[in-house]
Design an enzyme around this catalytic site. Structure first.
Site, PDB file in Angstrom:
ATOM      1  CB  SER A 108      -0.862  -0.042   1.058  1.00  0.00           C
ATOM      2  OG  SER A 108      -1.990   0.861   1.112  1.00  0.00           O
ATOM      3  CG  HIS A 146      -5.675  -1.307  -1.244  1.00  0.00           C
ATOM      4  ND1 HIS A 146      -5.055  -2.360  -0.835  1.00  0.00           N
ATOM      5  CD2 HIS A 146      -5.079  -0.280  -0.608  1.00  0.00           C
ATOM      6  CE1 HIS A 146      -4.405  -2.153   0.085  1.00  0.00           C
ATOM      7  NE2 HIS A 146      -4.252  -0.888   0.347  1.00  0.00           N
TER       8      HIS A 146
END
Length: 242
Positions: A134, A170
């Protein structure tokens, strides 16, 4: 032993729920360590959880997971002062630097404040494998999309720029991610780049993407380019299942 070329594995994965511990390292993180080419000893892996404010609980969980994996763990923290006298030297001694998710805007600010942006570039050029999830993926790129400022995603355009691309994480799991990244590439706010579904990763040698990989069935990586008339073009990449 270090990688034979500057190597980054940028991911939306690499951590899984543990059976005895909070986390275990999954296939993407194990690949990053394998890329360092360590033999005859435990791989040295340094954790940076700057994006969580150096949360000691998170660092404990990562260290536990490293112990289960058989890695020699260390960590580098910025709060309330750097925990090591020579962070740059420590980074150069590692096989892998693993960066936790969280606030990519906060991470970049703190790294630059302490000169770790330069130290990480030097480590990368020396063959230390850089990886993360991330925020720990976006940071290596020119920029991406972030919730660092609130629940409505915003662009971050001041990544370290080791990789001259935008990066989306994501991509299949958070509804705002795909349309915002595409619009930012389409209007030139971000350069063309790559995105990963949860469970996918991007392997770079130098600044060249050499492979997309996945630890989850169906998870893909994508190329995002500007298209005609203010649109973006998304191309799914061949993504090897680990």
């Amino acid at each position: 032993m270090t990688a034979d070329a500057p190597t980054i594995l940028a991911t939306s994965g690499g951590l899984a729920p543990g059976r005895r511990t909070r986390y275990e390292f999954s296939a993407l993180s194990r690949l990053a360590v394998d890329l360092a080419g360590v033999t005859g000893r435990a791989p040295r892996v340094c954790f940076l959880a700057t994006a969580t404010g150096d949360n000691p609980v998170v660092l404990h969980w990562l260290t536990e997971a490293a112990m289960l994996a058989g890695w020699q763990a260390s960590h580098l923290t910025a709060f309330s002062m750097p925990n090591l006298p020579d962070p740059a030297a420590h980074l150069l001694e590692q096989d892998v630097v693993w960066v936790m998710g969280g606030s990519v805007a906060g991470l970049l600010a703190m790294w630059r404040l302490h000169g770790w942006d330069t130290a990480l570039r030097d480590a990368w050029q020396a063959g230390v494998v850089l990886t993360g999830i991330s925020a720990g993926s976006i940071c290596w790129h020119a920029g991406g999309t972030t919730d660092s400022f609130g629940p409505e995603l915003r662009p971050v355009t001041n990544g370290l720029g080791l990789l001259p691309y935008s990066n989306g994480v994501h991509y299949d799991a958070e509804a705002q991610r795909r349309p915002l990244l595409q619009s930012l590439v389409a209007d030139g706010t971000l350069p063309p780049g790559y995105a990963t579904d949860d469970g996918a990763g991007l392997l770079y040698r130098g600044t060249e993407l050499v492979e997309a990989v996945s630890e989850t069935d169906g998870a893909l990586a994508y190329r995002i380019d500007p298209g005609p008339d203010g649109t973006a073009v998304e191309e799914p990449l061949d993504t090897r299942r680990l």
